[in-house]
Scaffold this active site. Structure first.
Site, PDB file in Angstrom:
ATOM      1  N   GLY A   1       5.576 -19.955   7.628  1.00  0.00           N
ATOM      2  CA  GLY A   1       4.283 -20.515   8.021  1.00  0.00           C
ATOM      3  C   GLY A   1       3.912 -20.144   9.437  1.00  0.00           C
ATOM      4  O   GLY A   1       4.751 -20.161  10.337  1.00  0.00           O
ATOM      5  N   GLY A   2       2.633 -19.776   9.648  1.00  0.00           N
ATOM      6  CA  GLY A   2       2.148 -19.491  11.000  1.00  0.00           C
ATOM      7  C   GLY A   2       2.960 -18.400  11.667  1.00  0.00           C
ATOM      8  O   GLY A   2       3.076 -17.279  11.173  1.00  0.00           O
ATOM      9  N   ASP A   3       3.549 -18.727  12.815  1.00  0.00           N
ATOM     10  CA  ASP A   3       4.379 -17.770  13.540  1.00  0.00           C
ATOM     11  C   ASP A   3       5.850 -18.149  13.447  1.00  0.00           C
ATOM     12  O   ASP A   3       6.624 -17.871  14.364  1.00  0.00           O
ATOM     13  CB  ASP A   3       3.932 -17.699  15.009  1.00  0.00           C
ATOM     14  CG  ASP A   3       3.964 -19.076  15.699  1.00  0.00           C
ATOM     15  OD1 ASP A   3       4.232 -20.077  15.005  1.00  0.00           O
ATOM     16  OD2 ASP A   3       3.738 -19.142  16.920  1.00  0.00           O
ATOM     17  N   GLU A   4       6.249 -18.774  12.362  1.00  0.00           N
ATOM     18  CA  GLU A   4       7.628 -19.215  12.165  1.00  0.00           C
ATOM     19  C   GLU A   4       8.290 -18.385  11.071  1.00  0.00           C
ATOM     20  O   GLU A   4       7.699 -18.128  10.022  1.00  0.00           O
ATOM     21  CB  GLU A   4       7.678 -20.691  11.785  1.00  0.00           C
ATOM     22  CG  GLU A   4       7.160 -21.618  12.877  1.00  0.00           C
ATOM     23  CD  GLU A   4       7.168 -23.073  12.440  1.00  0.00           C
ATOM     24  OE1 GLU A   4       7.131 -23.947  13.317  1.00  0.00           O
ATOM     25  OE2 GLU A   4       7.226 -23.335  11.216  1.00  0.00           O
TER      26      GLU A   4
END
Length: 487
Positions: free
Chosen positions: A402-405
């Site tokens: 998710g996102g920048d993970e």
């Protein structure tokens, strides 16, 4: 005397209509009989094709099952796998009947829980079933060759199983014997021998499909034409019967006069190619046109149905891929990561090994996204994903959650020090500049990473995820502290 010709013409007309009606009934009956026989032939041919194709699939499946049981026995040395290996071999040789419910998932269920007793089928060897199936000589020769090579490969499998079988022996299994057994079942020679089995089987299945389609296509064309002919004959029969019942008595005089006039013209040779119209030719023309339009409508509907089925199949494939992979980076999604983590934990528990998780969170991604736009941010995420994936082993898994993970799964890692070495390498890779083509500039990002090691820190997937997440936040806090102190 003047009424006699008219009466004669009427009888002739009636006789012609009756003859036409009889001809239509006979043609319709013959067409329906041909359709029934044709569809029976199609069903029989389909049954033979399915029987032969299923037999080829069973030969392939039995070879795969023998390979699977041999490999499982060599890895685990569990006697049940050796028993299952002998059971598959005996069923293929016709020495033991296949149990009830013997299908592609039978052994997956049997390995998980005890098998329920059921009524076995009749025991027949693979060779007997091949002869009964009635393959053509070329396909039979390919099948016989595949069976011969499979039986030859069984000797290698049995030798490998014998290397690690210590039952009845007072000596422990030697490491060299175990490695030799693994090489025998996983090495290039074994894979090549396996391919030599599967090659003829694929050729047979392709030959069966091609032959079935070549036989089926002309018959389908004939059946389609016959069905069209039967429909036309039925329509003509019904129309003629209705015409005779409702209108014939009221339209006798005019058709008789027209026929007499036309006969005279014919006798004098003055008809000049003209034909007499009894008022129903246009109706039959409309019926023919309606049938053609109906056939065209049916064909269009079939084409649209095929296109819709293909579209849904493609959409289903896309949905399955999107369900397990991130749409932007192509990396495994959180769902697929959980599945692989559960499998890795199960394997680590069986083999008494360790594994590690690394939770990766980008630090400087949001400013890039805000300043240069989402297209630049997406390019950064793609580059980060490529670097993470390229730096890991083939057995490792990196996914976007998710996102920048991101989450990195490292099987067969037994200590925190090993995981920290991997983290240091990943940190160094991510700190390298990233070129953004849409703005023709390079940016830098860093990452906070948290580590969790099994079994030292947690014994389940939920615990490992929680510890890795907490460690990542500690690392992020330490990085902020160092950055503040440096400024």
């Amino acid at each position: 005397m003047s009424a006699s010709p008219a009466t004669m013409l009427f009888r002739t007309k009636l006789a012609l209509n009756l003859i036409a009606q009889i001809v239509l009934v006979l043609v319709t009956t013959a067409a329906m009989g041909y359709l029934v026989a044709g569809y029976r032939s199609v069903m029989e041919q389909q049954r033979l094709f399915m029987q032969r194709d299923q037999l080829v699939a069973q030969l392939q499946r039995s070879s795969d099952e023998l390979t699977r049981m041999a490999r499982l026995f060599v890895v685990s040395r569990d006697p049940q796998f050796a028993d299952h290996y002998r059971e598959v071999s005996r069923m293929r040789d016709g020495l033991q009947a296949e149990p009830e419910g013997y299908d592609e998932v039978y052994w997956d269920l049997a390995l998980d829980q005890p098998r329920a007793a059921g009524r076995p089928a009749v025991a027949r060897s693979m060779q007997e079933r091949m002869v009964e199936a009635g393959f053509d000589p070329d396909d039979y020769a390919r099948l016989a060759e595949a069976l011969r090579r499979s039986e030859a490969l069984m000797k290698t499998e049995q030798q490998a199983m014998g290397r690690v079988d210590t039952r009845g022996s007072s000596h422990p299994l030697a490491e060299e014997d175990w490695k030799d057994a693994l090489e025998m079942l996983h090495g290039p020679a074994y894979r090549h021998a396996k391919a030599e089995i599967m090659g003829p089987l694929r050729a047979v299945r392709q030959s069966l499909k091609a032959g079935h389609e070549a036989w089926l296509q002309p018959l389908q064309d004939n059946l389609r034409f016959t069905a069209w002919l039967a429909i036309v004959c039925l329509v003509l029969t019904a129309g003629n019967a209705v015409f005779m019942a409702l209108r014939y008595d009221r339209s006798v005089r005019r058709p008789v006069e027209l026929l007499r006039h036309w006969a005279k013209q014919v006798r004098k040779g003055q008809q000049q190619g003209q034909r007499i119209s009894l008022g129903h030719s246009s109706e039959f023309g409309e019926l023919s046109q309606a049938i053609d339009e109906m056939a065209e409508s049916v064909e269009r509907s079939l084409d649209e149905l095929k296109e819709e089925v293909a579209r849904r199949a493609r959409a289903e494939q896309v949905v399955r891929h999107l369900a397990n992979h991130d749409a932007l980076t192509g990396l495994p999604s959180l769902r697929l990561l959980h599945d692989r983590l559960d499998r890795a934990l199960a394997q680590a528990q069986r083999k008494n090994q360790g594994l590690a998780l690394i939770f990766v969170d980008l630090n400087d991604f949001k400013p890039i996204n805000d300043r240069y736009g989402h297209e630049a941010g997406d390019q950064v995420l793609k580059v980060v994903a490529q670097r993470l994936a390229a730096s890991l082993r083939e057995a490792d898994t990196v996914g976007r959650i998710g996102g920048d993970e991101f989450l990195v799964l490292l099987p067969d890692v037994d200590s925190l020090a090993q995981a920290q070495q991997v983290r240091a390498k990943l940190v160094a890779l991510l700190e390298q500049p990233i070129f953004i083509s849409v703005h023709n500039l390079a940016v830098r990002v860093s990452a906070a990473m948290g580590i969790a090691v099994y079994p030292a820190m947690a014994n389940d997937a939920q615990g490992l995820m929680r510890i890795a997440d907490q460690d990542m936040y500690r690392d992020k806090a330490e990085q902020k502290t160092r950055s503040t102190a440096a400024t």
